[in-house]
Design a protein around this motif. Structure first.
Motif, PDB file in Angstrom:
ATOM      1  N   CYS A 112      -0.522  17.535  -0.884  1.00  0.00           N
ATOM      2  CA  CYS A 112       0.514  18.566  -0.683  1.00  0.00           C
ATOM      3  C   CYS A 112       1.095  19.067  -2.002  1.00  0.00           C
ATOM      4  O   CYS A 112       2.037  19.853  -2.006  1.00  0.00           O
ATOM      5  N   ASP A 113       0.563  18.572  -3.103  1.00  0.00           N
ATOM      6  CA  ASP A 113       0.971  19.020  -4.445  1.00  0.00           C
ATOM      7  C   ASP A 113       2.374  18.556  -4.855  1.00  0.00           C
ATOM      8  O   ASP A 113       2.872  18.932  -5.911  1.00  0.00           O
ATOM      9  N   SER A 114       3.001  17.725  -4.012  1.00  0.00           N
ATOM     10  CA  SER A 114       4.343  17.244  -4.371  1.00  0.00           C
ATOM     11  C   SER A 114       4.251  16.281  -5.565  1.00  0.00           C
ATOM     12  O   SER A 114       3.230  15.622  -5.777  1.00  0.00           O
ATOM     13  N   THR A 115       5.326  16.213  -6.344  1.00  0.00           N
ATOM     14  CA  THR A 115       5.364  15.233  -7.440  1.00  0.00           C
ATOM     15  C   THR A 115       6.269  14.064  -7.063  1.00  0.00           C
ATOM     16  O   THR A 115       6.540  13.188  -7.885  1.00  0.00           O
ATOM     17  N   ASP A 116       6.734  14.045  -5.806  1.00  0.00           N
ATOM     18  CA  ASP A 116       7.656  12.991  -5.353  1.00  0.00           C
ATOM     19  C   ASP A 116       6.845  11.776  -4.896  1.00  0.00           C
ATOM     20  O   ASP A 116       6.642  11.552  -3.697  1.00  0.00           O
ATOM     21  N   LEU A 117       6.362  11.012  -5.890  1.00  0.00           N
ATOM     22  CA  LEU A 117       5.509   9.853  -5.591  1.00  0.00           C
ATOM     23  C   LEU A 117       6.248   8.559  -5.917  1.00  0.00           C
ATOM     24  O   LEU A 117       7.082   8.530  -6.831  1.00  0.00           O
ATOM     25  N   THR A 118       5.926   7.498  -5.169  1.00  0.00           N
ATOM     26  CA  THR A 118       6.553   6.192  -5.450  1.00  0.00           C
ATOM     27  C   THR A 118       5.931   5.583  -6.713  1.00  0.00           C
ATOM     28  O   THR A 118       4.874   6.029  -7.175  1.00  0.00           O
ATOM     29  N   GLU A 119       6.564   4.548  -7.236  1.00  0.00           N
ATOM     30  CA  GLU A 119       5.950   3.749  -8.310  1.00  0.00           C
ATOM     31  C   GLU A 119       4.682   3.101  -7.762  1.00  0.00           C
ATOM     32  O   GLU A 119       4.574   2.870  -6.547  1.00  0.00           O
ATOM     33  N   ALA A 120       3.726   2.777  -8.641  1.00  0.00           N
ATOM     34  CA  ALA A 120       2.497   2.112  -8.179  1.00  0.00           C
ATOM     35  C   ALA A 120       2.802   0.673  -7.745  1.00  0.00           C
ATOM     36  O   ALA A 120       3.583  -0.026  -8.395  1.00  0.00           O
ATOM     37  N   ARG A 121       2.214   0.272  -6.601  1.00  0.00           N
ATOM     38  CA  ARG A 121       2.349  -1.115  -6.121  1.00  0.00           C
ATOM     39  C   ARG A 121       0.948  -1.722  -6.021  1.00  0.00           C
ATOM     40  O   ARG A 121      -0.006  -1.000  -5.707  1.00  0.00           O
ATOM     41  N   ALA A 122       0.865  -3.039  -6.208  1.00  0.00           N
ATOM     42  CA  ALA A 122      -0.438  -3.705  -6.092  1.00  0.00           C
ATOM     43  C   ALA A 122      -0.748  -3.927  -4.615  1.00  0.00           C
ATOM     44  O   ALA A 122       0.062  -4.489  -3.880  1.00  0.00           O
ATOM     45  N   PHE A 123      -1.914  -3.480  -4.182  1.00  0.00           N
ATOM     46  CA  PHE A 123      -2.322  -3.618  -2.778  1.00  0.00           C
ATOM     47  C   PHE A 123      -3.568  -4.485  -2.734  1.00  0.00           C
ATOM     48  O   PHE A 123      -4.580  -4.150  -3.341  1.00  0.00           O
ATOM     49  N   ASN A 124      -3.480  -5.640  -2.043  1.00  0.00           N
ATOM     50  CA  ASN A 124      -4.639  -6.537  -2.000  1.00  0.00           C
ATOM     51  C   ASN A 124      -5.701  -5.988  -1.049  1.00  0.00           C
ATOM     52  O   ASN A 124      -5.393  -5.575   0.067  1.00  0.00           O
ATOM     53  N   MET A 125      -6.945  -5.996  -1.529  1.00  0.00           N
ATOM     54  CA  MET A 125      -8.014  -5.340  -0.770  1.00  0.00           C
ATOM     55  C   MET A 125      -8.754  -6.264   0.191  1.00  0.00           C
ATOM     56  O   MET A 125      -9.726  -5.834   0.823  1.00  0.00           O
ATOM     57  N   MET A 126      -8.322  -7.520   0.296  1.00  0.00           N
ATOM     58  CA  MET A 126      -9.060  -8.414   1.191  1.00  0.00           C
ATOM     59  C   MET A 126      -8.621  -8.235   2.649  1.00  0.00           C
ATOM     60  O   MET A 126      -7.445  -8.042   2.931  1.00  0.00           O
ATOM     61  N   PHE A 127      -9.574  -8.356   3.573  1.00  0.00           N
ATOM     62  CA  PHE A 127      -9.267  -8.317   5.003  1.00  0.00           C
ATOM     63  C   PHE A 127      -8.836  -9.710   5.443  1.00  0.00           C
ATOM     64  O   PHE A 127      -9.561 -10.688   5.244  1.00  0.00           O
ATOM     65  N   LYS A 128      -7.665  -9.753   6.064  1.00  0.00           N
ATOM     66  CA  LYS A 128      -7.092 -11.033   6.484  1.00  0.00           C
ATOM     67  C   LYS A 128      -7.234 -11.142   8.003  1.00  0.00           C
ATOM     68  O   LYS A 128      -7.052 -10.143   8.709  1.00  0.00           O
ATOM     69  N   THR A 129      -7.549 -12.334   8.480  1.00  0.00           N
ATOM     70  CA  THR A 129      -7.606 -12.529   9.935  1.00  0.00           C
ATOM     71  C   THR A 129      -7.167 -13.956  10.245  1.00  0.00           C
ATOM     72  O   THR A 129      -6.650 -14.652   9.362  1.00  0.00           O
ATOM     73  N   TYR A 130      -7.301 -14.376  11.501  1.00  0.00           N
ATOM     74  CA  TYR A 130      -6.908 -15.732  11.897  1.00  0.00           C
ATOM     75  C   TYR A 130      -8.089 -16.416  12.545  1.00  0.00           C
ATOM     76  O   TYR A 130      -8.743 -15.837  13.417  1.00  0.00           O
ATOM     77  N   ALA A 131      -8.359 -17.657  12.135  1.00  0.00           N
ATOM     78  CA  ALA A 131      -9.447 -18.418  12.744  1.00  0.00           C
ATOM     79  C   ALA A 131      -8.823 -19.358  13.778  1.00  0.00           C
ATOM     80  O   ALA A 131      -7.956 -20.154  13.426  1.00  0.00           O
ATOM     81  N   GLY A 132      -9.244 -19.270  15.025  1.00  0.00           N
ATOM     82  CA  GLY A 132      -8.653 -20.091  16.078  1.00  0.00           C
ATOM     83  C   GLY A 132      -7.647 -19.303  16.895  1.00  0.00           C
ATOM     84  O   GLY A 132      -7.356 -18.146  16.591  1.00  0.00           O
ATOM     85  N   PRO A 133      -7.108 -19.980  17.924  1.00  0.00           N
ATOM     86  CA  PRO A 133      -6.298 -19.239  18.905  1.00  0.00           C
ATOM     87  C   PRO A 133      -4.868 -18.933  18.458  1.00  0.00           C
ATOM     88  O   PRO A 133      -4.200 -18.116  19.055  1.00  0.00           O
TER      89      PRO A 133
END
Ligand code: GAP
Length: 435
Positions: A112-133
């Motif tokens: 959208c060409d806006s310059t109203d952006l947040t500071e950069a944050r670290a985003f972990n790229m691993m997929f997390k799930t749960y093993a078991g019920p």
């Protein structure tokens, strides 16, 4: 690029996944021809990296793993992309993919060409799930973001059972998963993809020489399978580009339609991973030479390639258009090792009289090479269809075949035709394919 994407969809190489539900976030399925070609890419890699060597053994480790692996490897802390959000349109972008505008020197949101952006944050790229019920902290598991770690945490198992000594390697192929923020360019960057990785363990002082060795070997592999020199280069990483584990990396890059892109990273991982897993697990992950009494943690050279991405590069490099007898054709000039079908058996007519011989020829070839059988439409159209998917040879069974027990073998690239006795056909095809 559009031609390749169109061809792969139309001819059953790659389909957008879950297409009848509108597709699913840059995931893809490999169709009847794609599955053959992807297997061929992996098989060509395995042949070169495992079968033709006596210093590399294979492994197939689990995809699901406990957080402990990823804590030790550094992925929980470091496997991140810097993300910014646009406060105006709420789109999310990778900060390192945005550049300041020439107009005002500010970073603009591409949407959208806006310059109203947040500071950069670290985003972990691993997929997390749960093993078991139970979905609690104790059940957390991760899908592997690289196949490499399985080879490090199995180092002692493999060393003991294979009786190898450095320099030696462990090779693995399989799915990896990354929650990429900006997947795209077809199967170039996806969230689910296949890797082909070698971890090559060497005495610590031999790291640099093996790094050079593997850079040269890997470049040659791509050349041998038909990537032209002007579409291939080796690019050393700048120090600020290096992954958290690497003391030096060079990328094998391919000239994609949008510019140079990585096919494979060759990294000198030093003793980073074995030391980290050893500390975290309390297990000794080192090599002990009984004869000399020497004990050391090997250094690791890692050629890490993507199977799905590399398949796409092979398709792009092979795509060609030419003119045969005044008629334009599209042809995939794939290396025979990579071509989905090696031979297509084509009875000249659908008449019942030709079918038994054509099927006999098919059954003769099938134990040796992957074949297609096509008796629909005119012979010219069938040749074009096979050219377009890269089949190196078409074997035509005609009415004369009933008399002389011979068939016509047509070459994809030259369109030259040879008359070959059915009795010698397997040998003829095998020699021509030179697999
Ligand atoms: N173990 C080291 C490692 O994983 P990498 O450079 O992150 O290194 C190796 O990945 C190769 O895997 C890349 O060169 C690329 O071919 C492939 N790859 C990585 N991420 C990918 C993605 N999101 N989609 C398709 N292929 C990918």
């Amino acid at each position: 690029m559009d031609q390749i994407v169109n061809l792969t969809k139309r001819r059953g190489f790659v389909f957008p996944s879950a297409e009848i539900y509108g597709g699913f976030r840059s995931t893809y399925d490999y169709g009847p021809l794609g599955v053959l070609m992807l297997r061929n890419v992996k098989e060509a890699w395995w042949r070169s990296m495992v079968q033709l060597r006596d210093d590399v053994v294979g492994l197939d480790a689990a995809i699901l793993g406990p957080p402990a692996i990823w804590e030790a490897s550094g992925h929980l802390a470091n496997f991140t992309d810097p993300l910014v959000d646009c406060r105006n349109c709420n789109e999310r972008w990778r900060a390192d993919h945005l550049v300041a505008s020439d107009k005002d020197g500010k970073i603009h949101c591409p949407n959208c060409d806006s310059t109203d952006l947040t500071e950069a944050r670290a985003f972990n790229m691993m997929f997390k799930t749960y093993a078991g019920p139970v979905e609690d902290e104790g059940a957390v598991a991760y899908l592997r973001p690289e196949t490499a770690q399985g080879m490090f945490y199995n180092f002692a198992n493999v060393l003991q059972t294979s009786r190898k000594r450095p320099p030696f390697g462990i090779a693995q192929q399989g799915k990896s998963f990354r929650n990429e923020i900006t997947p795209g360019n077809f199967v170039f960057r996806t969230r689910e993809f296949e890797q082909m990785e070698l971890e090559y363990f060497v005495p610590p002082d031999e790291g640099p020489q093996w790094f050079e060795y593997w850079c040269a070997e890997r470049m040659q592999w791509y050349r041998d399978l038909g990537i032209p020199d002007d579409m291939l280069r080796l690019r050393p990483h700048d120090p600020e580009e290096l992954s958290h584990y690497s003391a030096g990396t060079s990328d094998v890059e391919f000239l994609f339609p949008w510019g140079w892109g990585e096919l494979e990273g060759i990294a000198n991982r030093t003793d980073f991973d074995l030391t980290a897993h050893s500390k975290a697990s309390g297990e000794r992950l080192e090599y002990y030479d009984q004869a000399s009494g020497e004990r050391y943690v090997p250094h690791v050279i890692e050629p890490a390639a993507g199977a799905t991405r590399t398949m796409m590069a092979f398709l792009i490099a092979a795509y060609d258009e030419d003119e045969i007898g005044g008629e334009r054709r599209s042809v995939l000039r794939l290396h025979p090792r990579l071509a989905p079908y090696k031979v297509a058996v084509l009875p000249l007519s659908k008449k019942d009289t030709l079918t038994p011989v054509a099927r006999e020829v098919l059954q003769l070839l099938q134990p040796h090479v992957m074949c297609d059988y096509d008796d629909t439409q005119s012979i010219g159209r069938r040749y074009r269809r096979q050219d377009e998917v890269g089949t190196p040879f078409c074997v035509t069974v005609d009415f004369e075949s009933l008399e002389d027990r011979a068939v016509t073998v047509r070459d994809r690239d030259t369109t030259a035709q040879d008359r070959v006795p059915i009795d010698g056909l397997v040998e003829h095809v095998r020699a021509k394919l030179a697999l």
